[in-house]
Write an enzyme that holds these catalytic residues in place. Structure first.
Site, PDB file in Angstrom:
ATOM      1  N   HIS A 188      -5.082   3.376   1.780  1.00 19.01           N
ATOM      2  CA  HIS A 188      -4.865   4.588   2.573  1.00 19.01           C
ATOM      3  C   HIS A 188      -5.886   4.752   3.703  1.00 19.01           C
ATOM      4  CE1 HIS A 188      -1.730   5.879  -0.062  1.00 19.01           C
ATOM      5  NE2 HIS A 188      -2.522   6.071  -1.090  1.00 19.01           N
ATOM      6  N   ASP A 228       2.030  -0.796  -4.498  1.00 15.70           N
ATOM      7  CA  ASP A 228       1.548   0.485  -4.992  1.00 15.70           C
ATOM      8  C   ASP A 228       2.638   1.539  -4.821  1.00 15.70           C
ATOM      9  OD1 ASP A 228      -1.488   1.834  -5.417  1.00 15.70           O
ATOM     10  OD2 ASP A 228       0.017   3.210  -4.620  1.00 15.70           O
ATOM     11  N   HIS A 245       2.343   4.500  -3.876  1.00 11.39           N
ATOM     12  CA  HIS A 245       2.093   5.264  -2.651  1.00 11.39           C
ATOM     13  C   HIS A 245       2.062   4.296  -1.458  1.00 11.39           C
ATOM     14  CE1 HIS A 245       0.155   7.571  -5.954  1.00 11.39           C
ATOM     15  NE2 HIS A 245       0.747   8.587  -5.345  1.00 11.39           N
ATOM     16  N   ASP A 287       0.696   2.042 -10.194  1.00 10.01           N
ATOM     17  CA  ASP A 287       1.073   3.424 -10.454  1.00 10.01           C
ATOM     18  C   ASP A 287       2.575   3.661 -10.362  1.00 10.01           C
ATOM     19  OD1 ASP A 287       0.618   2.787  -7.805  1.00 10.01           O
ATOM     20  OD2 ASP A 287      -0.681   4.491  -7.391  1.00 10.01           O
TER      21      ASP A 287
END
Length: 307
Positions: free
Chosen positions: A121, A158, A160, A241
């Site tokens: 991120h 991931d 996200h 995740d």
């Protein structure tokens, strides 16, 4: 396979109750050490400022490395530094660079970076989403500038979207960025229409998606693009995740799904990149899932299963 890690990555402490806890990395390391895999453990070096400056602004580097932290310092609502966080971020990015050096020197090597904080991120100038430096992006830039590669692929599974990695390489066709991720979900990027310089391909997955949707996205869209690109090196942002037990998201994947995808990545790497793969831990907030998925991923990469 070489495993790169460092004790500083366990000392990074965002505070009591924060989901990006030291126990995450401890679970991954314990699962790998208890396995019967032949793993070669290495202490991660610290990244250099020159390596960081290839993808990050001087202001972000100074904010992470040069400002003293007494107790905790919050960089955004989710991203918190403690006294040991700067070294942890340096070691995490340094691990990816060292792993890139190792696999490019010996194509029979593979690298997995058991590190934290996560990185995907972090944008050019902003730490966010638990991430301080974008370790995989730093490693990709190191492969380009330090080794003269022309085509590096970053694969991100991931849950996200890796908005930082996408932003950093948005205009750089020397890096292909491929991502599957839940949408809608933080950080709200990664739409299918986002293509950069033709080097970005996103496969958003609806909440509740499981094996069939996940594997179809990679088999029908992302892996064919990877094969067409013919990368010289594959970097993996390995977030676990998307597992059904993860408390921060809503996909329904199992460890076997990560093993399957890891095996597919091996096949493409063997066809185009002389087998060269470097993977780095990103998210994953169920300790049970982290143990199962990290072991499944590394096992598949080494060819013991799923490859």
């Amino acid at each position: 396979m070489r495993i790169w890690t460092h004790p500083a990555c366990l000392r990074h402490d965002p505070g009591h109750g924060h989901p990006e806890s030291p126990q995450r990395l401890a679970a991954v390391i314990d699962a790998l050490r208890r396995s019967d895999l032949r793993l070669d453990w290495h202490e991660a070096p610290a990244v250099t400022r020159e390596q960081l400056r290839r993808v990050h602004t001087r202001e972000l580097i100074a904010a992470v490395l040069d400002e003293p932290v007494a107790g905790h310092r919050r960089l955004d609502p989710d991203t918190v530094m403690s006294a040991d966080s700067a070294e942890a971020a340096q070691r995490a990015a340094g691990a990816v660079c060292a792993a890139v050096d190792a696999v490019l020197a010996d194509p029979h090597e593979l690298g997995f970076c058991a590190v934290r904080p996560p990185g995907h991120h972090a944008t050019t100038g902003e730490a966010m989403g638990f991430c301080l430096f974008n370790s995989v992006a730093v490693g990709a830039a190191h492969a380009l500038a330090g080794h003269g590669l022309a085509r590096v692929a970053v694969l991100d599974f991931d849950v996200h979207h890796g908005n930082g990695t996408q932003e950093i390489f948005w205009d750089d066709p020397r890096v292909l960025y491929l991502s599957s991720h839940q949408a809608p979900l933080y950080p709200g990027t990664g739409h299918a229409h986002e293509h950069g310089a033709g080097n970005v391909l996103n496969a958003p997955l609806p909440p509740g998606s499981g094996r069939e949707v996940f594997q179809a996205a990679w088999r029908e869209r992302l892996l064919p693009e990877l094969d067409r690109y013919a990368p010289q090196l594959i970097l993996v942002s390995a977030g676990f995740d998307g597992h059904r037990l993860d408390p921060l998201a809503g996909l329904n994947l199992e460890a076997a799904d990560y093993a399957w995808l890891s095996g597919q990545i091996v096949t493409v790497a063997q066809s185009h990149a002389r087998g060269r793969i470097v993977s780095a831990l990103e998210g994953g907030y169920s300790l049970t899932a982290l143990r199962e998925c990290s072991l499944a991923h590394v096992t598949a990469l080494t060819g013991h299963a799923g490859a």
